[in-house]
Design an enzyme around this catalytic site. Structure first.
Site, PDB file in Angstrom:
ATOM      1  CD  GLU A 104      -2.197  -2.195   0.991  1.00 19.49           C
ATOM      2  OE1 GLU A 104      -1.155  -2.697   1.445  1.00 19.49           O
ATOM      3  OE2 GLU A 104      -3.162  -2.880   0.604  1.00 19.49           O
ATOM      4  CG  HIS A 157     -10.770  -6.459   7.307  1.00 18.55           C
ATOM      5  ND1 HIS A 157      -9.745  -6.945   8.062  1.00 18.55           N
ATOM      6  CD2 HIS A 157     -10.422  -6.688   6.019  1.00 18.55           C
ATOM      7  CE1 HIS A 157      -8.823  -7.462   7.268  1.00 18.55           C
ATOM      8  NE2 HIS A 157      -9.203  -7.312   6.024  1.00 18.55           N
TER       9      HIS A 157
END
Lengths: 433, 428
Positions: A156, A225
């Site tokens: 990322e 999440h």
């Protein structure tokens, strides 16, 4: 490929995917587990680029873990009706019914902007050969090639920074985070490298980049999440933060975001991807964009203002429907843009209804609702007939257990209750005043 | 007590000895008639496939240069003109930074100011080989990179003074130098942060060639960073992607042996950073970063590789900073012997000696250059000092490229259209 019973079963499940409690997608780490349940091997180098394969077989990899409690809702007819015919093309909206899923809205927006401007390219994990972890980028690799649809390693910080560097030099990257939760690994580049550079360079270097992906609570995926980043990015100068609700929002705002010369954080919601919305011919036009910084009044009303964004707009509309049965006319504002925030529309509405309920999924402290409350207190204090009601996610990391999870995010009945409180509580005051 | 570190410092370069011993692992440059990096080896393997490029050779080139210098004077490494350019750039870097220290202590500049003294050979050796179109991405120690890249010294000084005539109108500061005109894109104050951005800049060159069909785009990007950064994940993420996509980038490690007070040897499992290049399928090179001519030779090859589309190179320049980490650093951990060792290897003195010994310049010429630079730096200070502070109206400008990014105000109009907006008094 003939549909197997399993396919039909997945179809049913997919129809349910538009329900809030429907489970979500995980990082690839989890896939073996899912594939056991669903019966397809996600690691198979799929022929997914081949047009021949149906949407479903692509998507069945994604629609995850079957939870027992879902069975209860599985026969719900409205849900089944949302299923797309397996043979339908990816350009679903071009058929007679003027309906479009949010997924197709996003896909078509990407497609059109890539086709209009060769400087636009996509990068992220699984955006290419896999067709997008949520199939948002489906078909784009085939159409635009691997130079413009880049599958990145799981890095990322690396690929977000690469996107930013490319934007410094005038390209227009659209960086997909598989979910916004992973953007925390790259938040340095979103804030330090993207948002601040135009200012630090005194306007010499602009950063036309879009960071997009699903945001907010999914279902059953636990604390790491399930998180809403609207307030996080919304607090940072130099960023524009958008949160679409409907297909119109998704198309219009994504196209506007890609054309925008500044960094945009584009917060989608995975539970809305499969949801269909009516779309007008204007929305389907390739020149359509929605203005950044402008909220949309989804439903007019006169008794109470409800502000919401993303999935919560749907909840607010449902709540407004229920409230109308009890004689309360609620005005629902779809914020669309978290930053810049359309304070004007919010305040105008509050000055009309004199009551405000803010709804968001994120954490309450320093949240979007807090900012809206402040704005209304600052600008329309004298117009308020009741304390502002702020509905937010619970102030806890998201629990896993389904019952706890349900309690941790706002529900339609919470909005109804709050709106009633705002209205009823005001009544005696108004009567005596 | 204090500690294993100080013990190691006594031999400031234990690295060197291991280096030469390991030569057999790698391609031997002395056997090859071509100059560096085994270019004859490289071309076929890289052009065929990615997988084969993984085995591209790595060379400790400093050895090569040493070898060359032993064969005396027959072929000089630079022409007179080149030599004077290098000398002037290094003097400018040194004089500028010394002036910064003075100005900092006089309160003319503030915050963190990281000076480059001692490392000039790296900036000059690399950046003076670039064209204006090539990109440089720097760190918080970026003044001299900006100067080498062509940003006028008065604009850099003025930026440090926080004046509106600075290269970023006083909005960037010491650690955030940008110049679009000179393709200097930061100025990154966090460790490792600049590397992905640099990789993205290199990606743009490739994209321009392959997608936008600008066939003549040969722009190269240099990413500068230090030894401390080489333990950060973004470094590895980008080595991987740069090699994977064969991007035109050179990763330049300015290994000054210290990350603030953390010795490189105490922080790094294998202190030979250049070795990490081959691990990712790109050449890794070690060079004496106190010798501008050696740096330049390596840089030439690495930049050439990038320009020819042959992919990235990792270059470790072993150098030393003559001052503390920043002007606020008391610099108590570095051993005086170590400092003396490197002070004796001052890259500017070395270049001067080379120029004089090889009759490339006279004492008089070099003094002329130095005087000119001293005057230039003093002029930069005058300019910065006399420049106005940023106007209040500047406060709200440049947050967005699109001034409408501030959204819609209570009157339903775009906030940026409010006259108070540019006076810096609008409610945003």
């Amino acid at each position: 490929m003939l549909p197997t019973p399993l396919d039909l079963y997945t179809q049913t499940l997919r129809g349910l995917a538009s329900q809030w409690w429907w489970p979500a997608v995980f990082k690839p780490l989890h896939f073996p587990q899912i594939s056991r349940l669903i019966g397809s091997n996600p690691f198979q180098r799929s022929n997914s680029i081949n047009a021949g394969q149906s949407n479903l077989s692509l998507e069945k990899k994604m629609w995850g873990i079957v939870r027992q409690k879902v069975g209860a809702g599985a026969s719900s007819i409205p849900a089944l009706q949302r299923i797309r015919p397996a043979a339908s093309s990816s350009r679903y909206y071009s058929s007679a019914a003027k309906e479009m899923t949010v997924r197709d809205a996003l896909n078509s927006a990407l497609d059109e902007e890539m086709s209009a401007d060769p400087k636009v390219f996509l990068m992220g994990e699984e955006v290419g050969e896999y067709q997008g972890a949520y199939k948002i980028t489906k078909g784009l690799l085939e159409k635009y090639g691997p130079e413009r649809v880049l599958d990145t390693p799981i890095t990322e910080a690396g690929f977000a920074g690469i996107g930013v560097g490319a934007a410094y030099h005038g390209l227009k990257p659209v960086v997909e985070f598989m979910t916004f939760n992973f953007s925390m690994q790259a938040i340095d580049h979103i804030i330090n490298s993207a948002a601040k550079t135009n200012y630090m360079s005194a306007g010499q270097i602009s950063v036309p980049i879009v960071f997009r992906g699903p945001n907010g609570a999914a279902a059953g995926v636990g604390a790491q999440h399930s998180q809403c980043y609207a307030a996080w990015y919304g607090s940072c100068p130099g960023l524009k933060v958008l949160a679409p609700y409907s297909s119109e929002d998704a198309r219009g705002l994504l196209k506007a975001a890609i054309r925008d010369p500044d960094p945009v954080v584009f917060l989608e919601n995975e539970l809305l991807y499969g949801e269909s919305f009516p779309v007008s011919a204007e929305v389907l036009d390739s020149s359509f964009t929605a203005p950044i910084g402008k909220a949309k009044i989804e439903r007019e009303g006169k008794d109470v203002t409800i502000t919401a964004f993303s999935k919560m707009v749907g909840y607010a509309l449902k709540a407004a429907e229920l409230l109308s049965k009890e004689g309360i006319s609620a005005e629902v504002i779809n914020l669309r843009s978290i930053r810049p925030l359309d304070r004007a529309t919010i305040n105008t509405s509050v000055r009309k209804t004199n009551r405000l309920v803010t709804v968001e999924e994120g954490f309450p402290q320093h949240g979007v609702g807090a900012e809206i409350c402040t704005s209304v207190v600052e600008e329309s204090f004298g117009y308020l007939d009741a304390p502002v009601e702020r509905i937010a996610g619970a102030d806890i990391p998201m629990p896993y257990a389904a019952n706890l999870e349900r309690m941790a995010v706002p529900q339609v009945e919470d909005i109804v209750r709050a709106a009633k409180r705002a209205c009823y509580r005001a009544v005696p005051l108004a009567a005596t005043g | 007590m204090s500690f294993s570190a100080s013990l190691k410092i006594l031999q400031p370069l234990p690295l060197n000895s291991t280096r030469s011993n390991e030569k057999p692992l790698f391609f031997d440059p002395f056997r090859s008639p071509s100059k560096f990096l085994g270019s004859r080896f490289r071309i076929p393997s890289l052009s065929k496939s990615n997988t084969r490029s993984r085995s591209s050779p790595a060379v400790a080139v400093s050895e090569v240069v040493k070898e060359k210098k032993l064969k005396p004077s027959s072929n000089l490494l630079i022409t007179k003109e080149e030599g004077l350019v290098l000398y002037e750039d290094m003097i400018l870097g040194r004089e500028f930074e010394d002036m910064c220290a003075q100005m900092y202590y006089r309160g003319k500049m503030f915050g963190f100011v990281h000076l480059y003294n001692g490392q000039e050979a790296v900036s000059t050796g690399f950046i003076k080989l670039l064209t204006k179109r090539d990109t440089v991405v720097s760190t918080y120690r970026d003044h001299v990179h900006a100067l080498s890249k062509g940003v006028p010294s008065r604009e850099v000084m003025s930026e440090l003074f926080g004046k509106t005539t600075g290269c970023c109108r006083g909005q960037g500061g010491s650690m955030h130098m940008f110049s679009k005109e000179n393709n200097l894109i930061g100025g990154f104050a966090f460790i490792g942060e600049g590397i992905p951005v640099a990789t993205g800049a290199a990606f743009t060159s490739k994209y321009k060639r392959e997608v936008l069909k600008e066939a003549d785009c040969e722009d190269v990007t240099l990413a500068f960073f230090g030894d401390g950064t080489c333990n950060n994940g973004q470094f590895y993420e980008c080595l991987n992607m740069a090699a994977l996509w064969k991007l035109p980038i050179v990763f330049v490690v300015e290994n000054n042996l210290w990350a603030i007070g953390m010795s490189h040897l105490r922080a790094t499992s294998d202190p030979e950073i250049w070795k990490k290049g081959p691990a990712f399928g790109m050449p890794g090179v070690h060079v004496d970063g106190m010798d501008v001519l050696k740096v330049r030779e390596v840089a030439k090859e690495a930049i050439g590789r990038a320009r020819r589309g042959e992919g990235p190179t990792l270059v470790e320049c072993e150098t030393y900073r003559f001052r503390g980490h920043s002007l606020a650093d008391p610099d108590e951990l570095r051993d005086p012997d170590e400092k003396a060792h490197y002070a004796a290897r001052d890259p500017i003195v070395a270049l001067k000696k080379y120029l004089l010994e090889n009759n490339l310049a006279s004492e008089q010429e070099l003094k002329g250059i130095k005087d000119k630079i001293i005057e230039e730096v003093e002029e930069a200070v005058r300019f910065a000092d006399e420049s106005p502070l940023p106007a209040r109206s500047q406060l709200l400008e440049n947050v967005f490229a699109d001034p409408k990014g501030f959204g819609i105000g209570p009157d339903g109009k775009y906030r940026c259209e409010d006259p108070k907006f540019t006076e810096g008094t609008a409610h945003v």
